[in-house]
Every structure is written in C-alpha cells, then in structure tokens.
Design a protein around this motif. Structure first.
Motif, short mmCIF file in Angstrom:
data_model
loop_
_atom_site.label_atom_id
_atom_site.label_comp_id
_atom_site.label_asym_id
_atom_site.label_seq_id
_atom_site.Cartn_x
_atom_site.Cartn_y
_atom_site.Cartn_z
N GLY A 167 -13.05 54.20 40.59
CA GLY A 167 -11.96 53.30 40.54
C GLY A 167 -12.07 52.31 39.50
N GLU A 198 -8.24 51.73 38.75
CA GLU A 198 -7.16 52.78 39.17
C GLU A 198 -6.49 52.48 40.49
OE1 GLU A 198 -9.53 56.26 39.96
OE2 GLU A 198 -10.23 56.31 37.92
N ALA A 201 -8.00 51.19 44.08
CA ALA A 201 -9.41 51.45 44.22
C ALA A 201 -9.87 49.77 44.64
CB ALA A 201 -9.90 51.30 42.45
N SER A 247 -9.89 44.25 43.57
CA SER A 247 -8.86 45.68 44.33
C SER A 247 -7.52 45.67 43.65
CB SER A 247 -8.89 45.43 45.53
OG SER A 247 -8.25 44.22 46.06
#
Length: 330
Positions: A167, A198, A201, A247
């Motif tokens: 990620g 990503e 992620a 995130s």
C-alpha cells in the motif's frame, strides 16, 4: 524556484525545542515570483509561527494546479544563495539547472537535485519548452553554522533508495526513513521523502522520535495521525512520534519532511540564510557589486543577465518565534 519577492520580509528565526506530538495546520499562500513576471507558487514554509521544521526552512509547490496561471515563462534568471541547500524535486516536466560552480544539467522527475551554497553560489532554472509544464517541489535546508563556509557544490542523484510495503511506496530524498538512507549529503540530522499511498491502504511508517515532522499532500486525500489532510496546507506533526499512521480511501501523493529541531538563530531574507543582519548585508553587497570571487558568473549567461537584489528594509530584525498551539496537541 527561489524567493524573488521584491520586498522580502526580514526575520530572525529563533530556536525552539520539539513540542511533542501535535497536529496543526499551516495554510499555503500564493506567492508571485519576480513581481511583474507573473509566476506563482504555493508556499507553506516558512510560516510566521513555524519558521523551520528541523533544518527545512522553505517549501514551495511550483506548478500546483491551484495557483494562478499566466502566460509568463517560469524561467528564473541567475540569482545568488548563501547558507543553505536547495532541493529540487520535479513531478512533471524538465528543468535546466546551471550554476556558478560549472553545473549544467537537466532535472527530470525521479531525480534529486541538491545544490549546497556554502558561502555563496549563483544559479538559474529554465523550464524545457518541449516538455509538459513543470510541477514539483523546491525546498531549502538551512546549513548549520559550522558548515556555512563549505565549498559550494552540486549533486544529482538518479538512483534513490525506496521503501516499499503493501500500500505504500516512499522515495527517500535525503536522510533515512524505514532503514533506507539517501546518498544525498546532509549537514544536520534530517529526512525528506516522496510518498505514494494506494487507494484503500492503511500503512504505518517508522519515524525518529527525536525529529519533528510535517506533511504536505500534493494529490488526493490522506489521513495522517488521525488528521484528514487535503492538498494545500502543511500539517505540522511535532516531535516525539515513533511512527506515522497513514490511510487513504482514494490514494494520495505526499511529501514528508523532518529533522532534529534546529537549535540556531537564523536570519532569512530574499535568497540568503545567515546568522545576523551583517551576513545578509555583506551577501547582498557582494551580489550587487558583482563580486565574482563570492558569486562567479554562470557559463552561458551574459554578466548582465541576473536578478538584482531588492533594497534592504530600514528596519531592525524582529524575532520570529514558534507559536504552536497547545490545543492542537494529541
């Protein structure tokens, strides 16, 4: 990119210890380069209440989608620097860099270009007309007092270390992140990285708790240490963290900067970083008097092709201290 404001503020940046973990936003401001030239950037550092993050003392996002678009060329004629390193990191386009130590290179995406001014260097930056309009970051790193007299030099690094995990992909521009160390020459404990997250992620990056850190989102949206961040403002994260939680639902592109809190007073004015008013006055006089011992001519540019220094302000230096709000502490 450089500070080409015709009436730059003069500021004394006083040292401050790390504040511990915080989450505080500092807005970007649109800044014209060269006055009537009509070239604009988004600047997030220095801030009135946050003059440095570690030794990082300047951060511009050039070619940002949100800045004013004009027909003016984004070329920057020869101009001087002292007391700092410039970090140029393009995302799009190509930039021709020439300087007074004889460098003449093209800067392309994925290549780190690091110029150390020491006592004095001059350079120019011209954007390639056969490539897309340039976008990227330019940053300054303040040199510590014991390194301000180093011989000026230029480095270009085409093969940078990369930290990859599910990620996330982080290119380490300078310093060390997640066990990966850049070959770029650093004069203070510092880190800089280009990070891509990503979509969907959730990742954790280990960081040095003795460092203070900040994040600038370039594209997308990301949550950093529980704070949602969009492109534009700088998120200051303070010190004392051992990891950063990241995130993103959509995917994101961001820059991470950090370092040990800088413990020296800095006077920043125009393109100069010094230790006192006298340093700035002397550097300005050397540039205006065409002192080629300190600022040699740049091959390929006629001597008269240069940006003149602005007049010195008739003011005494005023301390610029950090004011990190206690309400923002985690």
């Amino acid at each position: 990119m450089s500070d080409l404001d015709p009436r730059p503020d003069e500021a004394l940046c006083t040292p401050a210890p790390g504040p511990g973990p915080v989450t505080e936003f500092f807005p970007a401001r649109e800044v014209p380069l060269g006055g009537v030239r009509g070239v604009y950037v988004e600047r997030v550092l220095p801030q009135r209440d946050l003059p440095t993050v570690g030794a990082w003392c300047f951060l511009d996002h050039f070619g940002a989608p949100t800045v004013t678009r004009t027909e003016a060329p984004s070329n920057i004629d020869p101009h001087p620097h002292i007391g700092l390193q410039t970090v140029t990191w393009p995302f799009v386009g190509r930039i021709r860099h020439r300087d007074s130590v004889g460098s003449d290179v093209e800067i392309e995406p994925g290549q780190l270009n690091l110029m150390t001014s020491g006592r004095g260097i001059a350079h120019s930056e011209y954007h390639a007309t056969d490539a897309p309009a340039s976008e990227g970051l330019q940053l300054w790193i303040a040199l510590p007092a014991h390194s301000t007299g180093v011989a000026p030099h230029f480095e270009q690094h085409r093969d940078l270390p990369v930290h990859e995990a599910p990620g996330v992909r982080a290119i380490v521009l300078i310093g060390t992140l997640a066990g990966r160390t850049s070959p770029a020459k650093a004069y203070t404990p510092i880190v800089g990285a280009d990070i891509r997250i990503e979509p969907g992620a959730e990742v954790t990056l280990p960081v040095d708790p003795s460092f203070e850190h900040a994040v600038l989102v370039v594209e997308g949206e990301v949550t950093v240490a529980e704070a949602p961040v969009k492109p534009g403002p700088l998120l200051y994260l303070g010190s004392g963290r051992t990891e950063l939680r990241l995130s993103s639902a959509t995917g994101a592109h961001l820059a991470l900067i950090g370092g040990e809190p800088f413990e020296e007073e800095l006077v920043m004015w125009w393109n100069f970083v010094g230790r006192g008013h006298e340093d700035i006055v002397a550097a300005r006089a050397a540039w205006e008097n065409r002192d080629t011992a300190r600022f040699p001519d740049i091959a390929g540019h006629p001597p008269e092709q240069r940006i003149p220094a602005p007049p010195m302000p008739p003011l005494n230096l005023k301390p610029r201290k950090r004011r990190i709000g206690d309400a923002a502490r985690d």
